[in-house]
Write a protein that holds these residues in place. Structure first.
Motif, PDB file in Angstrom:
ATOM      1  N   MET A  65      50.557  44.833 -19.439  1.00 53.37           N
ATOM      2  CA  MET A  65      50.774  45.954 -18.908  1.00 53.37           C
ATOM      3  C   MET A  65      52.111  46.302 -19.343  1.00 53.37           C
ATOM      4  SD  MET A  65      51.134  47.287 -14.924  1.00 53.37           S
ATOM      5  CE  MET A  65      52.702  46.023 -14.790  1.00 53.37           C
ATOM      6  N   ASP A  74      51.692  52.229 -19.708  1.00 51.87           N
ATOM      7  CA  ASP A  74      50.247  52.383 -18.952  1.00 51.87           C
ATOM      8  C   ASP A  74      50.012  53.609 -18.177  1.00 51.87           C
ATOM      9  OD1 ASP A  74      49.447  50.339 -20.713  1.00 51.87           O
ATOM     10  OD2 ASP A  74      49.531  49.100 -19.034  1.00 51.87           O
ATOM     11  N   ALA A 100      54.191  48.929  -9.098  1.00 59.38           N
ATOM     12  CA  ALA A 100      53.479  48.218 -10.251  1.00 59.38           C
ATOM     13  C   ALA A 100      53.777  48.496 -11.706  1.00 59.38           C
ATOM     14  CB  ALA A 100      51.806  48.038 -10.183  1.00 59.38           C
ATOM     15  N   TYR A 105      53.105  51.661 -13.268  1.00 56.28           N
ATOM     16  CA  TYR A 105      52.179  52.391 -13.957  1.00 56.28           C
ATOM     17  C   TYR A 105      52.804  53.961 -13.729  1.00 56.28           C
ATOM     18  CZ  TYR A 105      48.808  48.971 -13.673  1.00 56.28           C
ATOM     19  OH  TYR A 105      48.263  47.624 -14.009  1.00 56.28           O
ATOM     20  N   GLN A 122      44.306  47.355  -7.875  1.00 49.50           N
ATOM     21  CA  GLN A 122      45.214  46.705  -9.066  1.00 49.50           C
ATOM     22  C   GLN A 122      44.405  45.776  -9.832  1.00 49.50           C
ATOM     23  OE1 GLN A 122      48.521  45.117  -6.517  1.00 49.50           O
ATOM     24  NE2 GLN A 122      49.816  47.041  -6.934  1.00 49.50           N
ATOM     25  N   SER A 123      43.523  45.104  -9.359  1.00 51.91           N
ATOM     26  CA  SER A 123      42.838  44.220 -10.206  1.00 51.91           C
ATOM     27  C   SER A 123      41.880  45.026 -11.284  1.00 51.91           C
ATOM     28  CB  SER A 123      42.112  42.993  -9.344  1.00 51.91           C
ATOM     29  OG  SER A 123      41.194  42.232 -10.080  1.00 51.91           O
ATOM     30  N   VAL A 137      42.324  47.864 -11.970  1.00 50.33           N
ATOM     31  CA  VAL A 137      43.107  48.770 -13.055  1.00 50.33           C
ATOM     32  C   VAL A 137      43.586  47.598 -14.261  1.00 50.33           C
ATOM     33  CG1 VAL A 137      45.358  49.937 -13.325  1.00 50.33           C
ATOM     34  CG2 VAL A 137      43.945  50.616 -11.565  1.00 50.33           C
ATOM     35  N   LYS A 138      44.108  46.718 -13.771  1.00 47.80           N
ATOM     36  CA  LYS A 138      44.260  45.592 -15.004  1.00 47.80           C
ATOM     37  C   LYS A 138      43.133  45.230 -15.757  1.00 47.80           C
ATOM     38  CE  LYS A 138      47.963  43.319 -12.277  1.00 47.80           C
ATOM     39  NZ  LYS A 138      48.295  41.990 -11.584  1.00 47.80           N
ATOM     40  N   ARG A 139      41.967  45.220 -15.212  1.00 46.27           N
ATOM     41  CA  ARG A 139      40.800  44.782 -16.298  1.00 46.27           C
ATOM     42  C   ARG A 139      40.553  45.952 -16.830  1.00 46.27           C
ATOM     43  NH1 ARG A 139      38.686  43.219 -11.251  1.00 46.27           N
ATOM     44  NH2 ARG A 139      37.349  44.923 -11.003  1.00 46.27           N
ATOM     45  N   ILE A 182      42.416  48.243 -18.161  1.00 45.88           N
ATOM     46  CA  ILE A 182      43.297  48.355 -19.174  1.00 45.88           C
ATOM     47  C   ILE A 182      42.962  47.139 -20.261  1.00 45.88           C
ATOM     48  CG2 ILE A 182      45.836  47.757 -20.034  1.00 45.88           C
ATOM     49  CD1 ILE A 182      46.521  49.447 -17.506  1.00 45.88           C
ATOM     50  N   LEU A 183      42.810  46.089 -19.862  1.00 47.06           N
ATOM     51  CA  LEU A 183      42.466  44.842 -20.819  1.00 47.06           C
ATOM     52  C   LEU A 183      41.056  45.304 -21.657  1.00 47.06           C
ATOM     53  CD1 LEU A 183      42.731  41.946 -21.968  1.00 47.06           C
ATOM     54  CD2 LEU A 183      41.147  41.215 -19.661  1.00 47.06           C
TER      55      LEU A 183
END
Length: 172
Positions: free
Chosen positions: A1, A5, A27, A29, A119-120, A122-124, A126-127
């Protein structure tokens, strides 16, 4: 991140948007907000660096059903925007989840969702978006196709052709 982002929150509840914005900005963003389908699409068409949309399905003028939220998701998919949509809704979970998945949602969270699960997700998202971009750079494009089994190959072919033409037109 990275700090670049960007996320769009689409929800008609200003208090929830404010809370989500705070959590996501902490976080690192950059967060945009929209309260309706039209404002969400306007932002997405201007702000090309948005990677994730957190979408409530209960939007005005139909805040008590999933119609407007699903229409928003459909419009995002029709524009072939390079974003991942996370549905965050308090609507009828089973019907909403099925409709959201059918229209191309990346993930589905039921309200109230924990900060950690948001948050999890969102991270997935973006990945996945980064990995799809890497594939695209290699000349591999992912095309999602929706077709009724009863329509046979003709329906599948028509949907695939339409999406492929949209993708090619967008890229040229």
């Amino acid at each position: 991140m990275t700090t670049s982002d960007q996320i769009l929150i689409v929800d008609d509840d200003p208090a929830l948007r404010y809370m989500l914005r705070g959590v996501l900005e902490m976080a690192d963003y950059h967060v945009f907000e929209a309260e309706s389908r039209s404002s969400a699409l306007a932002i997405l068409l201007i702000e090309k660096k948005i990677k994730v949309v957190i979408l409530d399905l209960g939007l005005p003028p139909h805040a008590h059903d999933i119609t407007e939220g699903i229409a928003t998701l459909t419009d995002i998919q029709a524009e072939i925007l390079p974003v991942k949509v996370i549905v965050l809704t308090g609507q009828d979970q089973e019907a909403a989840a099925l409709a959201a998945i059918r229209e191309g949602a990346f993930d589905f969270l039921a309200k109230p969702a924990s900060v950690a699960s948001i948050q999890s997700a969102v991270k997935r998202a973006i990945l996945f978006l980064q990995k799809e971009k890497e594939l695209n750079d290699q000349g591999i494009t992912r095309i999602a196709v929706n077709a009724q089994i009863g329509d046979g190959l003709k329906g599948l072919r028509m949907d695939a052709e339409e999406r492929l033409v949209r993708q090619i037109l967008k890229e040229t």
